[in-house]
Design a protein around this motif. Structure first.
Motif, PDB file in Angstrom:
ATOM      1  N   GLN A 113      -7.294 -11.815  -2.181  1.00  0.00           N
ATOM      2  CA  GLN A 113      -8.516 -11.187  -2.687  1.00  0.00           C
ATOM      3  C   GLN A 113      -8.580  -9.717  -2.292  1.00  0.00           C
ATOM      4  O   GLN A 113      -9.063  -8.872  -3.069  1.00  0.00           O
ATOM      5  N   ALA A 114      -8.099  -9.405  -1.098  1.00  0.00           N
ATOM      6  CA  ALA A 114      -8.107  -8.008  -0.643  1.00  0.00           C
ATOM      7  C   ALA A 114      -7.211  -7.146  -1.518  1.00  0.00           C
ATOM      8  O   ALA A 114      -7.538  -5.981  -1.801  1.00  0.00           O
ATOM      9  N   MET A 115      -6.089  -7.671  -1.962  1.00  0.00           N
ATOM     10  CA  MET A 115      -5.177  -6.893  -2.804  1.00  0.00           C
ATOM     11  C   MET A 115      -5.755  -6.683  -4.206  1.00  0.00           C
ATOM     12  O   MET A 115      -5.467  -5.685  -4.861  1.00  0.00           O
ATOM     13  N   LYS A 116      -6.569  -7.611  -4.653  1.00  0.00           N
ATOM     14  CA  LYS A 116      -7.234  -7.432  -5.948  1.00  0.00           C
ATOM     15  C   LYS A 116      -8.282  -6.326  -5.880  1.00  0.00           C
ATOM     16  O   LYS A 116      -8.501  -5.598  -6.852  1.00  0.00           O
ATOM     17  N   ASP A 117      -8.944  -6.208  -4.727  1.00  0.00           N
ATOM     18  CA  ASP A 117     -10.007  -5.214  -4.562  1.00  0.00           C
ATOM     19  C   ASP A 117      -9.988  -4.691  -3.124  1.00  0.00           C
ATOM     20  O   ASP A 117     -10.745  -5.149  -2.275  1.00  0.00           O
ATOM     21  N   PRO A 118      -9.080  -3.732  -2.817  1.00  0.00           N
ATOM     22  CA  PRO A 118      -8.942  -3.241  -1.442  1.00  0.00           C
ATOM     23  C   PRO A 118     -10.233  -2.656  -0.858  1.00  0.00           C
ATOM     24  O   PRO A 118     -10.385  -2.615   0.370  1.00  0.00           O
ATOM     25  N   ASP A 119     -11.163  -2.215  -1.730  1.00  0.00           N
ATOM     26  CA  ASP A 119     -12.408  -1.637  -1.230  1.00  0.00           C
ATOM     27  C   ASP A 119     -13.532  -2.663  -1.151  1.00  0.00           C
ATOM     28  O   ASP A 119     -14.650  -2.331  -0.722  1.00  0.00           O
ATOM     29  N   ILE A 128      -7.027  -1.440   6.046  1.00  0.00           N
ATOM     30  CA  ILE A 128      -6.511  -0.762   4.862  1.00  0.00           C
ATOM     31  C   ILE A 128      -6.905   0.701   4.955  1.00  0.00           C
ATOM     32  O   ILE A 128      -8.089   1.034   5.101  1.00  0.00           O
ATOM     33  N   GLU A 129      -5.908   1.572   4.902  1.00  0.00           N
ATOM     34  CA  GLU A 129      -6.128   3.010   5.105  1.00  0.00           C
ATOM     35  C   GLU A 129      -5.454   3.822   4.000  1.00  0.00           C
ATOM     36  O   GLU A 129      -4.440   3.405   3.429  1.00  0.00           O
ATOM     37  N   GLU A 130      -6.030   5.003   3.753  1.00  0.00           N
ATOM     38  CA  GLU A 130      -5.420   5.942   2.818  1.00  0.00           C
ATOM     39  C   GLU A 130      -4.206   6.597   3.480  1.00  0.00           C
ATOM     40  O   GLU A 130      -4.186   6.830   4.686  1.00  0.00           O
ATOM     41  N   GLY A 131      -3.201   6.916   2.657  1.00  0.00           N
ATOM     42  CA  GLY A 131      -2.062   7.669   3.163  1.00  0.00           C
ATOM     43  C   GLY A 131      -2.452   9.107   3.474  1.00  0.00           C
ATOM     44  O   GLY A 131      -3.481   9.598   3.006  1.00  0.00           O
ATOM     45  N   THR A 155      -1.803   2.279  -5.601  1.00  0.00           N
ATOM     46  CA  THR A 155      -2.825   3.007  -4.852  1.00  0.00           C
ATOM     47  C   THR A 155      -2.154   3.969  -3.872  1.00  0.00           C
ATOM     48  O   THR A 155      -0.929   3.965  -3.711  1.00  0.00           O
ATOM     49  N   ASN A 156      -2.957   4.754  -3.206  1.00  0.00           N
ATOM     50  CA  ASN A 156      -2.475   5.574  -2.091  1.00  0.00           C
ATOM     51  C   ASN A 156      -2.833   4.901  -0.764  1.00  0.00           C
ATOM     52  O   ASN A 156      -2.928   5.547   0.269  1.00  0.00           O
ATOM     53  N   LYS A 157      -3.076   3.601  -0.819  1.00  0.00           N
ATOM     54  CA  LYS A 157      -3.518   2.870   0.367  1.00  0.00           C
ATOM     55  C   LYS A 157      -2.375   2.062   0.973  1.00  0.00           C
ATOM     56  O   LYS A 157      -1.408   1.702   0.296  1.00  0.00           O
ATOM     57  N   TYR A 158      -2.554   1.780   2.253  1.00  0.00           N
ATOM     58  CA  TYR A 158      -1.594   0.977   3.000  1.00  0.00           C
ATOM     59  C   TYR A 158      -2.351  -0.081   3.799  1.00  0.00           C
ATOM     60  O   TYR A 158      -3.490   0.135   4.205  1.00  0.00           O
ATOM     61  N   TYR A 159      -1.689  -1.214   4.054  1.00  0.00           N
ATOM     62  CA  TYR A 159      -2.281  -2.195   4.974  1.00  0.00           C
ATOM     63  C   TYR A 159      -1.431  -2.285   6.234  1.00  0.00           C
ATOM     64  O   TYR A 159      -0.218  -2.052   6.207  1.00  0.00           O
ATOM     65  N   LEU A 160      -2.080  -2.626   7.333  1.00  0.00           N
ATOM     66  CA  LEU A 160      -1.444  -2.655   8.661  1.00  0.00           C
ATOM     67  C   LEU A 160      -0.853  -4.029   8.956  1.00  0.00           C
ATOM     68  O   LEU A 160      -1.487  -5.056   8.734  1.00  0.00           O
ATOM     69  N   HIS A 161       0.367  -4.023   9.483  1.00  0.00           N
ATOM     70  CA  HIS A 161       0.981  -5.266   9.985  1.00  0.00           C
ATOM     71  C   HIS A 161       1.750  -4.930  11.266  1.00  0.00           C
ATOM     72  O   HIS A 161       2.760  -4.252  11.225  1.00  0.00           O
ATOM     73  N   MET A 162       1.280  -5.397  12.385  1.00  0.00           N
ATOM     74  CA  MET A 162       1.959  -5.139  13.651  1.00  0.00           C
ATOM     75  C   MET A 162       3.281  -5.918  13.725  1.00  0.00           C
ATOM     76  O   MET A 162       4.181  -5.560  14.481  1.00  0.00           O
TER      77      MET A 162
END
Length: 556
Positions: A113-119, A128-131, A155-162
């Protein structure tokens, strides 16, 4: 220290995928664990921790969970899980599951669901952060190599994965996320779990806003662990979780905690700490380098001794640490902590004595009680573990030859502990009638449960004796609660310590070398409680003659 129900227990970690396969698909399953419950009772353990069995795409062997409320079909069904809990209860065995809530799978519904609507709502379940100027938000390197940031297409967005890119980190700053996690934890505890082993939990608190750290590799990245030293406020999350879930259920919890500060120990494992216990990783992290495994320093007997004693001094009477020789994330302990060429049943029993008699809660990893060893690799195609594959390429990039890189990863690889359990000398070590998902160690014809169970001089029988001694009414107060005081700490290749109770003193002594030696005893010996040789040569002059790798537990 307040006495708790779990203090007298001994725990055992099951890696379900490699424990026992009953349907011939080459993958261990819940029915295999049910089938072997009496094996745990015969060994003498009380608590069984199951590595993840939730629904998962298996990008990181189940530590990427796509559904927290269901069992992955490869392991069985929820009915199998209910039966396991019921059968364990009949045998007075406590069952733990792995709590993996720093991250989930990218195939979890929340992330979809987050990938469908990151905001939108579910975008806020993750980081989820902007580049920045066409670059990733910061230069942290994930535990498995490469950036912690993965681009979101279009998008110009990225998601975090440690960890792996298929393991997006959950945003614990979002109260709604925490509520979902607490609801899930309570659902399992209400079902009959006795508690959890808690995975990678310190990572839930990030340094915000995200920022770069000084690079420690040529690619400009910095280890994500550096961030953990600056992160403030994780205890607020952990206490909230404990108040909402663990404490009301009187649940047992074992935290995977790295980088804790000494002043934080009471908050973690004190009488009112957020966890019951946490693991001692002092030995496993010894010699680590940010450059990679190729640059690690291998541990010596004296290093191992110092690591154990440092932890004991640091913990003191704050609480009980959990002592481990190995787990699913480490190579086999006998191949790591016993010098090369010295790995025998005798030295394995010595190492077991040194670890199991420490103050704390012992965790035995499946196969440890048989003395299972590292497997070794002939080529990289034999490797399954993603961290090992990454480190192989790190070593090659650093100039190592293929053979050198293989030798390096063979020593440290997580695959060493994940090879199928060695039940007997039949095909595939009695683990499966099919093709095992991971190679069986070729030494299974010599090291297996069928050979050792019931044989008085086996490694298995020795672990039984260690567990029985820990539970012996005459000595358990001293072994569980007594102080640990090193003895002859500076003596090379000798590991010895007192366990001091109110009216009782035990001496644990191990000759950590092949050569025999004579050691001065601090007092007369009242009785020998355990010995990995037939005899303990105690002289009237107050000395003991120790053969190579001899371990003796004495009451003074």
């Amino acid at each position: 220290m307040k006495k708790k129900w779990w203090h007298e227990k001994v725990a055992y970690q099951v890696y379900p995928k490699s424990f026992r396969d009953t349907n011939g698909d080459g993958i261990g399953d819940l029915r295999g664990i049910i089938e072997k419950l009496d094996y745990f009772k015969e060994l003498g353990v009380d608590i069984i921790w199951l590595s993840p069995i939730f629904c998962s795409p298996m990008a990181d062997q189940g530590y990427d969970i796509s559904d927290y409320y269901n069992i992955d079909p490869m392991f069985g069904t929820m009915e199998d899980m209910d039966e396991l809990l019921a059968e364990a209860k009949k045998r007075d065995l406590h069952v733990l599951m792995d709590l993996v809530v720093n991250h989930c799978s990218d195939e979890h519904e929340w992330f979809k669901q987050a990938m469908k609507d990151p905001d939108g709502k579910y975008g806020k379940y993750f980081y989820i952060e902007e580049g920045k100027d066409g670059k990733v938000p910061c230069n942290w390197r994930s535990y498995f190599g490469g950036s912690v940031w993965e681009p979101i297409p279009g998008t110009n967005k990225y998601y975090l994965h440690m960890f792996h890119k298929k393991q997006p980190d959950l945003n614990w700053e979002n109260e709604e996320v925490r509520e979902e996690i607490y609801k899930m934890i309570n659902w399992w505890l209400d079902k009959g779990l006795s508690g959890f082993r808690i995975d990678a939990i310190i990572n839930i608190k990030k340094v915000l806003p995200f920022r770069d750290y000084p690079a420690d590799r040529d690619d400009g990245t910095a280890a994500c662990t550096v961030m953990l030293k600056d992160a403030v406020g994780v205890m607020d999350f952990l206490n909230e979780m404990a108040d909402r879930t663990f404490r009301p259920h009187n649940a047992f919890t074992a935290g995977e905690v790295f980088n804790e500060k000494k002043e934080e120990l009471p908050d973690f494992i004190g009488d009112d700490g957020c966890f019951s216990t946490m693991f001692d990783f002092n030995e496993t992290v010894f010699g680590e380098s940010d450059r990679g495994w190729y640059d690690f320093t291998r541990i010596t007997p004296d290093d191992y001794k110092r690591c154990c004693f440092e932890t004991q001094e640091r913990i003191d009477d704050v609480g009980l640490i959990s002592n481990v020789i190995e787990n699913h994330d480490e190579p086999r302990g006998v191949s790591r902590y016993i010098p090369e060429g010295d790995c025998t049943d005798t030295s394995k029993k010595m190492l077991a004595t040194m670890s199991m008699m420490l103050k704390g809660l012992p965790f035995i990893y499946q196969g440890q009680e048989l003395g299972m060893e590292n497997i070794g690799f002939n080529n990289i195609d034999e490797v399954d573990d993603i961290a090992t594959i990454d480190q192989y390429h790190v070593a090659l990039d650093a100039g190592c030859s293929e053979r050198e890189a293989l030798d390096i990863i063979a020593y440290y690889s997580r695959d060493n502990a994940r090879t199928p359990f060695q039940w007997d000398e039949s095909d595939n070590a009695g683990f499966t009638s099919g093709k095992p998902w991971l190679r069986v160690n070729p030494n299974y014809t010599k090291i297996n449960a069928k050979d050792q169970v019931g044989r008085a001089d086996s490694v298995f029988a020795y672990y039984q004796k260690l567990i029985a001694l820990r539970k012996n009414p005459e000595y358990k107060e001293t072994i569980i609660y007594g102080k640990l005081v090193p003895y002859m700490e500076d003596e090379k290749n000798l590991m010895a310590y007192y366990r001091k109770g109110e009216n009782q003193t035990l001496l644990v002594i191990g000759n950590y070398q092949n050569e025999s030696r004579v050691v001065k005893l601090p007092a007369s010996v009242k009785s020998v409680l355990l010995n990995n040789y037939d005899d303990a040569a105690i002289s009237s002059d107050g000395t003991i003659h120790l053969e190579g790798y001899q371990a003796v537990v004495m009451e003074l």
